[in-house]
Scaffold this active site. Structure first.
Site, PDB file in Angstrom:
ATOM      1  N   ASP A 110      -5.331  -7.516   3.627  1.00 50.35           N
ATOM      2  CA  ASP A 110      -6.296  -7.327   4.722  1.00 50.35           C
ATOM      3  C   ASP A 110      -6.627  -8.676   5.358  1.00 50.35           C
ATOM      4  O   ASP A 110      -6.687  -8.815   6.575  1.00 50.35           O
ATOM      5  CB  ASP A 110      -7.596  -6.702   4.189  1.00 50.35           C
ATOM      6  CG  ASP A 110      -7.463  -5.194   3.958  1.00 50.35           C
ATOM      7  OD1 ASP A 110      -6.434  -4.621   4.378  1.00 50.35           O
ATOM      8  OD2 ASP A 110      -8.385  -4.602   3.366  1.00 50.35           O
ATOM      9  N   GLU A 149       0.859  -4.845   5.910  1.00 50.60           N
ATOM     10  CA  GLU A 149       2.058  -4.679   5.081  1.00 50.60           C
ATOM     11  C   GLU A 149       2.861  -5.983   5.005  1.00 50.60           C
ATOM     12  O   GLU A 149       3.380  -6.337   3.956  1.00 50.60           O
ATOM     13  CB  GLU A 149       2.946  -3.560   5.631  1.00 50.60           C
ATOM     14  CG  GLU A 149       2.286  -2.180   5.633  1.00 50.60           C
ATOM     15  CD  GLU A 149       1.882  -1.710   4.252  1.00 50.60           C
ATOM     16  OE1 GLU A 149       2.551  -2.090   3.275  1.00 50.60           O
ATOM     17  OE2 GLU A 149       0.880  -0.976   4.151  1.00 50.60           O
TER      18      GLU A 149
HETATM   19 ZN    ZN Z   1      -1.735  -2.543   1.140  1.00 46.62          ZN
END
Ligand code: ZN
Length: 420
Positions: free
Chosen positions: A358, A277
């Site tokens: 990611d 996030e």
């Molecule tokens: Zn995401």
């Protein structure tokens, strides 16, 4: 353009998009596979996986029925001039245009709620229940509904009233003013959603001191990102599905972790999820996303300004005279192909951002912890391991699990200088 031709175009758009959606659902259903890839084999037990396939079949079959029903209703309304009939009926009692529009949409919303309620109840209390997701009670379900209506009344109705007022009083340049106001509203909601709206539905409690909090703070310090306002959200009140999100912009951000997420994940996995996030912030996805939605608002309202004064749109829907709310309905269908295309680009952009976030989590924290967290999340939500690529292309805002894992792994291998 003649009213009759406009009606044919509206019906054609509604029919084509309905058939297209059903086809996508169908090929996605056919793409379900029973084999479990090695990658996630240790997380799925066979029985659970077969169950997840059944869950998808049940959901898709049910949506064939519910969307078929709603499609027939809307076709009936369009072809019989039902919208125009309702407009004529209400005009006999209401003279004020703004009030007329509010009552018009209120009646339509109420009717659609009554018609879809059995489907909503079945999906929550039969399908979700059958697979163990549903934690909500009838009391919570209906108070949620009431609160939702309350919000529509307090927020939706004034916005609609303002739109109608501007359309009538300013003329064709209304769209600029309403777009500015709507953008301000989007920004406001972004900043205060967690403080104003969420507490109406759920309880937010500050995360208690402990291993999790100190791991999060350690990470926050390392990447120089303020992670002080961490809250736990009682998601378990409604569903066993887990999630985490950030809200707000600037230094006042809040992080919200579902209690269901904390329950099932180690501190490392949770930090990896947060690192993902944070990646969205650091890579400027959040701010760019906001700018894109503001641009979309401006564009949509501009196209609306080209159509909203056209009397033939009202006549096409069976109205006896020009009426702004009938034109709004016609616009919402006529604009669907355009918003479908912009939505497609937004999804592509979003999937690209997910890979980037990611990668950020892997570089700043741990790829393997993130991979474990993603696998667990996927197992818990019974998400589809083999969605059809076309379905993904049109509907997925996140890449499918196996694609994300492959990306995390390949990046990890190259990071260690291993070409295999
Ligand atoms: Zn995401």
């Amino acid at each position: 353009m003649e009213a009759q031709i406009i009606l044919y175009i509206i019906v054609a758009i509604a029919a084509v998009s309905y058939v297209f959606d059903q086809l996508l659902d169908y090929i996605n259903l056919k793409a379900l596979r029973t084999d479990i890839p090695d990658e996630v084999a240790s997380f799925y037990d066979r029985q659970r996986y077969v169950r997840s396939l059944e869950y998808h079949r049940d959901l898709t079959r049910f949506s064939f029925i519910s969307s078929g029903f709603m499609f027939l209703i809307s076709m009936f309304m369009l072809l019989s001039g039902g919208f125009g009939w309702l407009d004529d009926l209400l005009r006999q009692y209401i003279q004020n245009d703004i009030l007329l529009a509010l009552v018009f949409f209120g009646v339509l919303m109420l009717a659609s709620e009554i018609l879809t309620l059995p489907f909503q109840l079945y999906s929550t209390f039969v399908i979700e229940e059958k697979y163990g997701f549903n934690k909500t009670t009838y009391a919570t379900f209906f108070t949620d509904k009431l609160k939702g209506y309350g919000l529509a009344f307090v927020i939706g109705a004034p916005l609609l009233a303002l739109l109608i007022y501007l359309i009538q009083s300013i003329g064709p340049t209304f769209w600029v003013w309403f777009a500015i106001l709507a953008s301000g509203f989007i920004l406001f909601m972004n900043m205060f959603y967690t403080s104003l709206i969420l507490p109406l539905f759920n309880k937010l409690t500050p995360l208690q001191d402990g291993e999790l909090k100190s791991s999060i703070q350690e990470f926050a310090k390392k990447v120089d990102f303020p992670l002080n306002n961490i809250f736990v959200f009682d998601g378990s009140k409604r569903s066993s599905k887990a999630n985490a999100f950030f809200s707000g912009i600037g230094r006042k951000k809040k992080i919200v972790l579902y209690d269901t997420l904390i329950e099932k994940h180690s501190a490392d996995e949770l930090v990896a999820v947060l690192a993902h996030e944070v990646g969205h912030f650091k890579k400027k996805h959040i701010i760019r996303g906001l700018i894109l939605s503001v641009l979309q608002v401006f564009f949509t309202l501009f196209v609306l300004s080209l159509m909203v004064y056209n009397t033939n749109l009202s006549l096409a829907l069976g109205g006896g005279q020009q009426s702004i709310h009938l034109n709004l309905i016609a616009f919402s269908i006529l604009f669907a192909p355009i918003s479908g295309i912009t939505g497609l680009f937004m999804s592509m952009y979003s999937r690209k951002n997910e890979y980037e976030a990611d990668r950020y989590a892997r570089e700043t924290f741990s790829g393997s912890a993130l991979a474990v967290a993603l696998k667990k999340l996927s197992v818990d939500s019974l998400s589809n391991l083999y969605p059809h690529p076309l379905y993904v292309f049109f509907h997925y805002s996140h890449p499918p699990l196996l694609k994300r894992l492959a990306a995390i792994n390949s990046a990890q291998l190259t990071a260690h200088g291993n070409p295999h």
